[in-house]
Motif scaffolding. Sequence first.
Motif: not given
Length: 651
Positions: A187-192, A240-257
Amino acid sequence: MQRRPGLGKTARTSARDARQPRRRRTTRGQASPAVCAIGMGVTGGAGEAVKPSSSSSLSPVAGLRAAAIVKLNAAFLAFFFLAYMALLLHPKYSYLLDRGAASSLVRCTAFRDACTPATTSTAQLSRKLGGVAANKAVAAAAAERIVNAGRAPAMFDELRGRLRMGLVNIGRDELLALGVEGDAVGVDFERVSDMFRWSDLFPEWIDEEEDDEGPSCPELPMPDFSRYGDVDVVVASLPCNRSDAAWNRDVFRLQVHLVTAHMAARKGRRHHAGGGGRVRVVVRSECEPMMDLFRCDEAVGRDGEWWMYMVDVERLEEKLRLPVGSCNLALPLWGPGGIQEVFNVSELTAAAATAGRPRREAYATVLHSSDTYLCGAIVLAQSIRRAGSTRDLVLLHDHTVSKPALAALVAAGWTPRKIKRIRNPRAERGTYNEYNYSKFRLWQLTDYDRVVFVDADILVLRDLDALFGFPQLTAVGNDGSLFNSGVMVIEPSQCTFQSLIRQRRTIRSYNGGDQGFLNEVFVWWHRLPRRVNYLKNFWANTTAERALKERLFRADPAEVWSIHYLGLKPWTCYRDYDCNWNIGDQRVYASDAAHARWWQVYDDMGEAMRSPCRLSERRKIEIAWDRHLAEEAGFSDHHWKINITDPRKWE
């Protein structure tokens, strides 16, 4: 024997050789057939020829030893060959070989570095054939392993056979661990863009009433789903970039979801069980997927980083209809005719039915630790009923609520349920926040499909039943990308409750309370208009702000759905005025108009419900002292001069 002068080691060797029969010599780097057979050799010093002993000169013991070694090697080779063939042909054990081969390939393809040969046999093949022939042989062996990927964990058994898979942010070579075969379409999509920030999706303020222009959300790139046919399963790799304190507010993570969820809802082949369509979704993630999209009670298995779900498509579609962030209202609560025209939410939300039955819905609040909010809960229930709702009212309470208090709560309309309170591990002993994680018990109300939680310090002025048309988690904005938990829509689930309990020691609440904790769990929330949970404060401290808010608090019919009483609560003051006026750092919460609105509901209650609202002698002394300090400070509003007529002063 005397040594002849000048006769060195080489000369002595030549003389000795002349006296012995002529035999074939073996130079360094070449071993005799006998030595090759037994895997041993005899080496001389540097620059010296290597001389094997003549077979005729071997002692009987040495000959027997060489023969024994040859036979032993042959026996071992025969044993391992037979064992290998038995495992390969026996159906019960052949998967062990396949799994080992598949796991070795996964490690190589995942890192995409130069991998060492997966097995000893592959390495031997490379050495024997060499060059191009070896590469072709190794490639053939790898292709065989891909085809015969073997048995994955039991949770993937239902994925056996040739399937059509939709792949989101994952390559086909990374699916070997699943042990599946079939067609795979990426599934092709442009990364945010990396310049896209979470705050762009969750701004602190938006023009809700659209006085200037309609609020809008920046767009997250999505695929053209029309290009893809139906798939049996959607497979995704979630960042899931656990090294970043704000990993759960990663826009790319939301986009893939969101891409994964849209692909499942639009192109997933549905399995109809119990009247509802469900779609298989498999995700790989080091951390737990977003619970709002992939609920834990829809999970059918987990193995390491792999998670498998049977997603309820109707619920997923309801969620996906909402804006991506809180930069736009979840849905308007008023129609095109203005604030007085209630919007028909049912036109935009799914039918309120689950598995062919009416959806079960209730309002709920929580009391714990003390009777501080007891009177507020009584008035809250009365205000919900006065606004016109007939939904169930559920009160969660701990052991600190007395029987007389429970009787008053039942008279007000609550159905009480006793709970064991939950301690906040980061709260100080003896504070009200010590047990505020008791609010997690709301997710245990699993006899309801949807619950609207309302804090006990809120007064409802308009019917909030429209909120049951919104999914979890829907709330009013509080500060930046955070929501206010005073009014929120949740969907009870025992496994969600267990997840909250499991994380209570690892997640740090920004304010030390339940609101800060829940904001770290439900990061993708949906925005209700601020008038649904209108905070009683005057932060700007301007004449215009006070004029607007006081008008809203007085408006009849009401123009706000509820008032959230920050600061000192109405029932802790006399009815004559808001006692926040008497305390310097609390004056931003003072409003006589909002105060009077609460007391209107109190006055209409029966006496049995009023009894828990009496003031203690200690509280009366505190009010008198605050009035004295206000007089000394010379506050210009002169509330400290008002004569108290509230009969509770003398009770």
